[in-house]
Design a protein around this motif. Structure first.
Motif, short mmCIF file in Angstrom:
data_model
loop_
_atom_site.label_atom_id
_atom_site.label_comp_id
_atom_site.label_asym_id
_atom_site.label_seq_id
_atom_site.Cartn_x
_atom_site.Cartn_y
_atom_site.Cartn_z
N ARG A 95 105.94 40.36 37.69
CA ARG A 95 107.07 41.28 37.88
C ARG A 95 107.49 41.31 39.35
O ARG A 95 107.86 42.37 39.87
N SER A 96 107.41 40.15 40.01
CA SER A 96 107.83 40.13 41.42
C SER A 96 109.35 40.19 41.49
O SER A 96 110.05 39.90 40.52
N SER A 144 99.56 42.82 36.00
CA SER A 144 98.10 42.90 36.10
C SER A 144 97.52 44.11 35.36
O SER A 144 96.33 44.15 35.07
N LYS A 153 98.03 32.15 39.32
CA LYS A 153 96.60 31.92 39.03
C LYS A 153 96.49 30.61 38.25
O LYS A 153 97.09 30.47 37.18
N THR A 163 114.37 24.71 41.39
CA THR A 163 114.58 25.74 42.41
C THR A 163 115.39 25.18 43.58
O THR A 163 116.36 25.79 44.04
P1 NDP Z 1 103.48 37.53 43.08
O1 NDP Z 1 102.08 37.44 43.58
O2 NDP Z 1 104.48 38.30 43.83
O3 NDP Z 1 103.44 38.11 41.58
C1 NDP Z 1 102.45 37.76 40.67
C2 NDP Z 1 102.59 38.61 39.44
O4 NDP Z 1 101.55 38.25 38.55
C3 NDP Z 1 102.45 40.11 39.72
O5 NDP Z 1 103.50 40.81 39.08
C4 NDP Z 1 101.10 40.47 39.14
O6 NDP Z 1 101.02 41.77 38.59
C5 NDP Z 1 100.96 39.44 38.03
N1 NDP Z 1 99.55 39.23 37.71
C6 NDP Z 1 98.54 38.98 38.56
N2 NDP Z 1 97.38 38.90 37.89
C7 NDP Z 1 97.67 39.10 36.59
C8 NDP Z 1 96.90 39.17 35.39
N3 NDP Z 1 95.57 38.99 35.42
N4 NDP Z 1 97.52 39.40 34.23
C9 NDP Z 1 98.86 39.58 34.19
N5 NDP Z 1 99.65 39.53 35.29
C10 NDP Z 1 99.06 39.31 36.47
O7 NDP Z 1 103.94 36.02 42.87
P2 NDP Z 1 105.41 35.37 42.75
O8 NDP Z 1 106.18 36.00 41.65
O9 NDP Z 1 106.01 35.29 44.09
O10 NDP Z 1 105.01 33.88 42.34
C11 NDP Z 1 104.27 33.60 41.17
C12 NDP Z 1 103.86 32.13 41.19
O11 NDP Z 1 105.02 31.32 41.19
C13 NDP Z 1 103.07 31.71 42.44
O12 NDP Z 1 102.13 30.72 42.05
C14 NDP Z 1 104.12 31.11 43.34
O13 NDP Z 1 103.58 30.15 44.24
C15 NDP Z 1 105.02 30.45 42.32
N6 NDP Z 1 106.40 30.27 42.76
C16 NDP Z 1 106.97 29.09 42.45
C17 NDP Z 1 108.28 28.84 42.77
C18 NDP Z 1 108.87 27.53 42.38
O14 NDP Z 1 109.90 27.15 42.90
N7 NDP Z 1 108.27 26.80 41.43
C19 NDP Z 1 109.09 29.81 43.50
C20 NDP Z 1 108.42 31.08 43.70
C21 NDP Z 1 107.11 31.27 43.35
P3 NDP Z 1 101.15 43.12 39.49
O15 NDP Z 1 102.61 43.27 39.76
O16 NDP Z 1 100.60 44.18 38.62
O17 NDP Z 1 100.34 42.88 40.72
#
Ligand code: NDP
Length: 281
Positions: free
Chosen positions: A165-166, A189, A210, A264
């Motif tokens: 949910r970023s 999470s 992850k 992207t």
């Molecule tokens: P963030 O760290 O901002 O968000 C991660 C999200 O995952 C959070 O909302 C978090 O929940 C949730 N999360 C973490 N652990 C769990 C779990 N165990 N179960 C369910 N949900 C979980 O990351 P981003 O959104 O910025 O990026 C996500 C991924 O995408 C990264 O690997 C990043 O490198 C990649 N990325 C790739 C791009 C591309 O062009 N391919 C561009 C941007 C990002 P909570 O909010 O509760 O903490």
């Protein structure tokens, strides 16, 4: 076996179209320009910025990277953004994230003029998406929607589940899918019994950060699985989805690398060209 959502092939096709649009702007004496601000020397950011520069070069978009030292102050960063806001050759301004910890990301992004905010992170653009109006859409979510549509995945009336949910991926991709009439669930999470949600998904987006987090037992047979994750494991880039197992269950799957990442960059190029086209009108 799932159908591969081939980001490389889709990107190559899209870049060919964008090249024509870049050329048309050039011919009209109004070439598109993108400025990237990079603060500090985070190694992953260096790679991303280099790839953006390469894509600009491929299309003939004027590009410039402003490298600011790690100890840059908020005031210096915002004054750099202001200078670019006023520069008519610059149609897109991108502040490479993450910024060093002492800098305020939200305040910096708020200084970018919304029409030059090619990342789509300004609250005005986020608000336009939220209210279903036209604005600059964030590149990764826009690329995901493009991939789904190009692959012919049905969206209207389908269950979409987004893990994450970023502000830059999870929320905007969920809004885009909602605007396409999907029934959208956001997981994070604190979600209880995550698998009970993901197993209902016709479209499953994993933006968790992850490695191989989504396993085959979490996926509904035939679902479209979009892997956004970029994780480095033993020097290799892997996604958030256990590709080898999930591809046996899913109907469609995007690989990492060669999936969403490619789209992207394309969408960043398209947002820059759109900004230049708007200005030229
Ligand atoms: P963030 O760290 O901002 O968000 C991660 C999200 O995952 C959070 O909302 C978090 O929940 C949730 N999360 C973490 N652990 C769990 C779990 N165990 N179960 C369910 N949900 C979980 O990351 P981003 O959104 O910025 O990026 C996500 C991924 O995408 C990264 O690997 C990043 O490198 C990649 N990325 C790739 C791009 C591309 O062009 N391919 C561009 C941007 C990002 P909570 O909010 O509760 O903490």
């Amino acid at each position: 076996m799932a159908i591969l959502m081939d980001g490389k092939a889709l990107a190559a096709e899209k870049m060919a179209e964008l090249k024509k649009r870049a050329q048309a702007l050039h011919d009209a004496g109004r070439p598109a320009g993108l400025s990237v601000i990079l603060v500090g020397d985070d190694p992953a950011s260096q790679v991303y910025v280099r790839n953006k520069g390469k894509a600009c070069e491929e299309l003939g978009i004027y590009s410039q990277t402003l490298r600011l030292p790690e100890n840059t102050t908020q005031e210096e960063l915002e004054s750099c953004i202001e200078t670019l806001n006023r520069d008519d050759r610059v149609h897109g301004i991108l502040v490479q994230l993450p910024l060093p910890g002492h800098l305020n990301e939200a305040a910096a992004l708020a200084r970018i003029r919304p029409e030059k905010d090619v990342d789509g992170f300004h609250v005005e653009n986020a608000g336009l998406l939220f209210t279903g109006q036209e604005g600059v859409v964030a590149c990764t979510p826009k690329g995901i929607l493009y991939m789904l549509k190009k692959t012919g995945v049905p969206l209207s009336g389908r269950e979409a589940v987004v893990i994450g949910r970023s502000n830059i991926v999870g929320k905007p991709v969920g809004m885009l899918l909602l605007n396409e009439n999907c029934t959208v669930t956001f997981c994070h999470s604190r979600t209880a019994d995550l698998s009970s949600h993901t197993r209902r998904a016709d479209i499953l987006v994993a933006a968790v950060g992850k490695p191989r987090f989504v396993t085959a037992d979490m996926v509904k047979p035939g679902a479209a699985v979009i892997d956004v994750g970029i994780n480095r494991v033993d020097g290799k880039v892997v996604g958030d989805v256990d590709f080898e197992q999930v591809e046996k269950v899913a109907g469609y799957i995007s690989p990492v690398p060669g999936g969403v990442g490619r789209m992207t960059i394309c969408m960043l190029m398209e947002n820059t060209l759109e900004a230049a086209e708007r200005k030229a009108k």
